[in-house]
Design a protein around this motif. Structure first.
Motif, short mmCIF file in Angstrom:
data_model
loop_
_atom_site.label_atom_id
_atom_site.label_comp_id
_atom_site.label_asym_id
_atom_site.label_seq_id
_atom_site.Cartn_x
_atom_site.Cartn_y
_atom_site.Cartn_z
N PRO A 184 -1.36 4.54 -6.31
CA PRO A 184 -2.54 4.88 -6.16
C PRO A 184 -3.16 5.96 -6.78
O PRO A 184 -4.49 6.22 -6.87
CB PRO A 184 -2.40 4.92 -4.73
CG PRO A 184 -1.46 4.17 -4.11
CD PRO A 184 -0.27 4.42 -5.32
N LYS A 273 -7.21 -7.15 0.41
CA LYS A 273 -8.36 -6.15 0.36
C LYS A 273 -8.35 -5.54 1.96
O LYS A 273 -8.34 -4.36 2.03
CB LYS A 273 -9.56 -6.62 -0.07
CG LYS A 273 -10.92 -5.71 0.10
CD LYS A 273 -11.90 -6.30 -0.56
CE LYS A 273 -13.15 -5.37 -0.34
NZ LYS A 273 -12.75 -4.11 -1.38
N ASP A 278 -7.85 -1.56 0.25
CA ASP A 278 -8.16 -1.48 -1.01
C ASP A 278 -9.70 -1.56 -1.31
O ASP A 278 -10.46 -2.47 -0.84
CB ASP A 278 -7.51 -2.27 -2.16
CG ASP A 278 -7.31 -1.89 -3.42
OD1 ASP A 278 -8.44 -1.79 -3.95
OD2 ASP A 278 -6.42 -2.02 -4.16
#
Length: 337
Positions: A184, A273, A278
């Motif tokens: 990330p 998601k 995210d």
């Protein structure tokens, strides 16, 4: 991809548990803990979490109160440490991390064994240096981020790329350039110039490419000359032998999650998601997982390419002659490699 014969095996597991003598009460673990890292390559895990699939399959096998705990780590090294320490029962990480543990434990009473593949998904090696057009262009001024040093799939792929370009004796040519960085964080680091390149995983590798000047140098599929399994679910043999119902529940959940993804990729993208928090738009996630190169399957593919390279370069000591040596018998019938 459905595992033929799974229901029959699960039934056999129940019978085996019931066949134990009454002098020894049989009790499976009340909690199953699973280690993971980051990215859409772990999509089955997000689906299993959201849909409570392990709990669902455990209930079908007579365990109505199984607790499922998910633990997220920065890379394969930490995942392996968790499995070795007994902090988790199952681990999900790149193929090389699994191969290292299997090699170290294969002759011990409680070896680490492969349970399932997550599928074949390409990893991209991206760079912000316009002069880096191939791996031949890396030099001592560059820093290349990988999730974990030495054992992450990206670190091994970089070694395989070096061996392919400079000869097997030079497989470690880029090791001194690598830095450990959670996926990330890689997009921001690449955009700011903290690193020169990143070998990451989707969707983070795709996010990197949104920065002007960042481009793809090579990919895992190019290095391996075709698709290959990226992530493996693995465990210790004692977990399987002592907890046949729990093991069957996890394997069944993996199967159902894979079927779920292939049947409704938009819903799978929405679940990813939601569960991962995210901020990638759903349509972008959907575009990724609808890419023909993204193959979601429990069948292992080309894991021997990793094993052979790692044996030839001394990373693992034992030679592997077939992929079945690495995985539990329940999946040996699959057409893998």
């Amino acid at each position: 991809m459905r595992i033929p014969g799974f229901k029959q095996w699960a039934a056999a597991a129940i019978l085996a548990a019931g066949a134990l003598t009454s002098s020894k009460a049989y009790a499976e673990i009340a909690e199953v803990r699973i280690a993971e890292t980051f990215g859409i390559a772990f999509l089955q895990i997000q689906v299993m979490k959201h849909e409570n699939l392990i709990e669902k399959h455990a209930a079908k096998l007579g365990i109505s109160d199984l607790k499922v705990t998910w633990q997220q780590f920065a890379g394969a090294g930490a995942v392996n440490d968790a499995l070795l320490s007994g902090s988790v029962e199952f681990a999900a990480a790149g193929v090389p991390g699994f191969l290292v543990l299997h090699d170290r434990t294969r002759n011990l009473p409680n070896p680490v064994v492969g349970v399932s593949s997550f599928g074949s998904i390409p990893n991209l090696l991206n760079s912000n240096d316009p002069n880096v057009k191939s791996v031949r262009d890396f030099n001592d001024t560059h820093k290349i981020a990988v999730p974990s040093l030495k054992v992450s799939i990206q670190a091994i792929l970089l070694q395989m790329a070096a061996a392919k370009e400079f000869g097997k004796e030079n497989f470690a040519k880029f090791d001194h350039l690598t830095v450990a960085m959670p996926a990330p964080e890689s997009a921001a680091a690449l955009a700011s110039g903290v690193i020169s390149a990143s070998f990451s995983t989707p969707p983070f590798q795709n996010r990197q490419l949104e920065t002007p000047g960042v481009h793809t140098v090579t990919s895992s599929f190019e290095i391996l000359d075709g698709p290959a399994s990226l992530i493996i679910l693995y465990s210790a043999e004692k977990v399987r032998s002592d907890n046949p119902k729990v093991f069957a529940a996890v394997l069944g959940a993996m199967e159902e999650a894979t079927d779920f993804i292939n049947a409704d990729k938009r819903r799978a993208a929405e679940i990813y998601k939601t569960v991962s928090n995210d901020n990638t738009p759903t349509d972008e996630l959907l575009k990724m997982i609808e890419d023909p190169d993204f193959i979601f399957t429990t069948t292992p593919h080309n894991v021997l390419k990793y094993a052979q390279f790692m044996h030839e370069t001394g990373i693992i000591k034992n030679e592997v002659s077939s992929w079945q040596e690495l995985f539990v018998p329940e999946v040996h019938h699959l057409s893998g490699g």
